[in-house]
Design a protein around this motif. Structure first.
Motif, PDB file in Angstrom:
ATOM      1  N   UNK A 107       7.491  16.506  11.952  1.00 33.57           N
ATOM      2  CA  UNK A 107       7.961  15.310  11.276  1.00 33.57           C
ATOM      3  C   UNK A 107       8.814  14.062  11.980  1.00 33.57           C
ATOM      4  N   UNK A 108       8.480  12.942  11.752  1.00 33.58           N
ATOM      5  CA  UNK A 108       9.152  11.831  12.372  1.00 33.58           C
ATOM      6  C   UNK A 108      10.759  11.840  11.695  1.00 33.58           C
ATOM      7  N   UNK A 109      11.666  11.574  12.651  1.00 36.03           N
ATOM      8  CA  UNK A 109      13.024  11.606  12.163  1.00 36.03           C
ATOM      9  C   UNK A 109      13.466  10.604  11.429  1.00 36.03           C
ATOM     10  N   UNK A 110      12.819   9.307  11.316  1.00 37.94           N
ATOM     11  CA  UNK A 110      12.928   8.229  10.453  1.00 37.94           C
ATOM     12  C   UNK A 110      12.392   8.551   8.936  1.00 37.94           C
ATOM     13  N   UNK A 111      11.849   9.670   8.698  1.00 33.74           N
ATOM     14  CA  UNK A 111      11.175   9.819   7.331  1.00 33.74           C
ATOM     15  C   UNK A 111      11.755  10.958   6.694  1.00 33.74           C
ATOM     16  N   UNK A 112      11.838  10.916   5.383  1.00 30.53           N
ATOM     17  CA  UNK A 112      12.570  12.024   4.583  1.00 30.53           C
ATOM     18  C   UNK A 112      11.746  13.304   4.678  1.00 30.53           C
ATOM     19  N   UNK A 113      12.262  14.589   4.292  1.00 35.76           N
ATOM     20  CA  UNK A 113      11.645  15.889   4.424  1.00 35.76           C
ATOM     21  C   UNK A 113      10.490  15.676   3.276  1.00 35.76           C
ATOM     22  N   UNK A 114       9.436  16.180   3.443  1.00 36.20           N
ATOM     23  CA  UNK A 114       8.290  16.224   2.448  1.00 36.20           C
ATOM     24  C   UNK A 114       7.540  15.176   2.524  1.00 36.20           C
ATOM     25  N   UNK A 115       7.558  14.143   3.896  1.00 40.14           N
ATOM     26  CA  UNK A 115       6.727  12.901   3.948  1.00 40.14           C
ATOM     27  C   UNK A 115       6.101  13.088   5.338  1.00 40.14           C
ATOM     28  N   UNK A 116       4.848  13.815   5.344  1.00 36.68           N
ATOM     29  CA  UNK A 116       4.290  14.120   6.775  1.00 36.68           C
ATOM     30  C   UNK A 116       3.684  12.580   7.168  1.00 36.68           C
ATOM     31  N   UNK A 117       3.697  12.404   8.438  1.00 32.29           N
ATOM     32  CA  UNK A 117       3.118  11.217   8.882  1.00 32.29           C
ATOM     33  C   UNK A 117       1.640  11.115   8.140  1.00 32.29           C
ATOM     34  N   UNK A 118       1.195  10.183   7.732  1.00 33.23           N
ATOM     35  CA  UNK A 118      -0.175   9.823   7.261  1.00 33.23           C
ATOM     36  C   UNK A 118      -0.774   8.461   7.498  1.00 33.23           C
ATOM     37  N   UNK A 119      -1.863   8.487   7.420  1.00 37.10           N
ATOM     38  CA  UNK A 119      -2.551   6.999   7.507  1.00 37.10           C
ATOM     39  C   UNK A 119      -3.813   7.148   6.795  1.00 37.10           C
ATOM     40  N   UNK A 120      -3.881   6.004   5.935  1.00 36.41           N
ATOM     41  CA  UNK A 120      -5.009   5.730   4.808  1.00 36.41           C
ATOM     42  C   UNK A 120      -5.533   4.286   5.255  1.00 36.41           C
ATOM     43  N   UNK A 121      -6.521   3.915   4.269  1.00 33.38           N
ATOM     44  CA  UNK A 121      -7.202   2.692   4.522  1.00 33.38           C
ATOM     45  C   UNK A 121      -6.209   1.576   4.149  1.00 33.38           C
ATOM     46  N   UNK A 122      -5.391   1.914   3.165  1.00 24.99           N
ATOM     47  CA  UNK A 122      -4.537   0.809   2.397  1.00 24.99           C
ATOM     48  C   UNK A 122      -3.373   0.553   3.444  1.00 24.99           C
ATOM     49  N   UNK A 123      -2.911   1.435   4.133  1.00 19.98           N
ATOM     50  CA  UNK A 123      -2.015   1.499   5.292  1.00 19.98           C
ATOM     51  C   UNK A 123      -2.171   0.641   6.320  1.00 19.98           C
ATOM     52  N   UNK A 124      -3.616   0.887   6.785  1.00 17.47           N
ATOM     53  CA  UNK A 124      -4.140   0.283   8.009  1.00 17.47           C
ATOM     54  C   UNK A 124      -4.414  -1.264   7.427  1.00 17.47           C
ATOM     55  N   UNK A 125      -4.743  -1.600   6.398  1.00 16.05           N
ATOM     56  CA  UNK A 125      -4.857  -2.870   5.736  1.00 16.05           C
ATOM     57  C   UNK A 125      -3.553  -3.673   5.848  1.00 16.05           C
ATOM     58  N   UNK A 126      -2.424  -2.999   5.288  1.00 18.25           N
ATOM     59  CA  UNK A 126      -1.162  -3.636   5.486  1.00 18.25           C
ATOM     60  C   UNK A 126      -0.929  -4.031   6.858  1.00 18.25           C
ATOM     61  N   UNK A 127      -0.975  -3.111   7.671  1.00 18.50           N
ATOM     62  CA  UNK A 127      -0.660  -3.503   9.265  1.00 18.50           C
ATOM     63  C   UNK A 127      -1.512  -4.804   9.669  1.00 18.50           C
ATOM     64  N   UNK A 128      -2.580  -4.705   9.408  1.00 26.16           N
ATOM     65  CA  UNK A 128      -3.605  -5.793   9.904  1.00 26.16           C
ATOM     66  C   UNK A 128      -3.299  -7.242   9.347  1.00 26.16           C
ATOM     67  N   UNK A 129      -2.928  -7.069   7.874  1.00 24.01           N
ATOM     68  CA  UNK A 129      -2.576  -8.254   7.348  1.00 24.01           C
ATOM     69  C   UNK A 129      -0.884  -8.536   7.370  1.00 24.01           C
ATOM     70  N   UNK A 130      -0.201  -7.933   8.090  1.00 26.00           N
ATOM     71  CA  UNK A 130       1.338  -8.181   8.047  1.00 26.00           C
ATOM     72  C   UNK A 130       1.429  -9.579   8.381  1.00 26.00           C
TER      73      UNK A 130
END
Length: 185
Positions: A107-130
């Protein structure tokens, strides 16, 4: 500088920069992701999160990383400096993909327990449109709620290295660092 707010796209390097700045300035580090997300990527209720941000921002000193535009009105007036991590979107996309690979089992140290790193299309769109959607909102929030707040905009690794060089090395006593160039975009 006692309160630094670090924002930018996912994959822009906010958390990494925040850790280094907090270390160099010997300030408490606050990753907003750890306060917003609950196990299973469940978002905190808005009222609870805003109350938590009020509590966190009221502290006398911090380095805080995270966007959460709905709470900028609470954080910007308390900040001494806003650092906008603003690399090109393709670099941000590459970094989130790399980060997903690196943290597939750890797990990433900046994320809380129970939130494994993940990527989905919505997240990639957020990055693209930021750059087109979210960055203008951040800068508008600065103009509206903290117009005199210094803003440092870091677009490249060289920008980041130059700005970090203005901070004291971690083994030297703290001295105030210059805020850097004012962002006018």
């Amino acid at each position: 500088m006692r309160r630094l707010l670090i924002v930018g796209s996912a994959g822009a390097g906010k958390s990494t920069l925040a850790r280094e700045v907090a270390r160099r300035l010997d300030l408490p580090l606050i990753h907003l992701d750890r306060h917003y997300w609950r196990p299973g990527w469940t978002a905190a209720p808005d009222d609870d999160f805003r109350a938590e941000v009020i509590r966190l921002a009221a502290r006398p000193a911090w380095v805080m990383d995270g966007n959460y535009g709905g709470s900028l009105d609470l954080r910007l007036p308390r900040a001494d400096l806003l650092v906008l991590c603003d690399p090109p979107r393709l670099l941000c996309l590459a970094r989130v993909l790399r980060r997903r690979w690196i943290h597939r089992a750890v797990p990433r140290p900046d994320l809380p327990d129970g939130c494994p790193e993940q990527i989905d299309l919505q997240f990639l769109r957020y990055v693209w449109h930021y750059p087109r959607r979210s960055r203008p909102r951040v800068l508008a929030a600065v103009r509206a709620t903290a117009p005199d707040l210094p803003v440092v905009r870091l677009r490249t690794r060289a920008d980041t290295r130059r700005w970090l060089a203005t901070l004291p090395p971690p083994d030297r006593p703290h001295r105030p660092a210059p805020p850097g160039p004012r962002c006018r975009s």
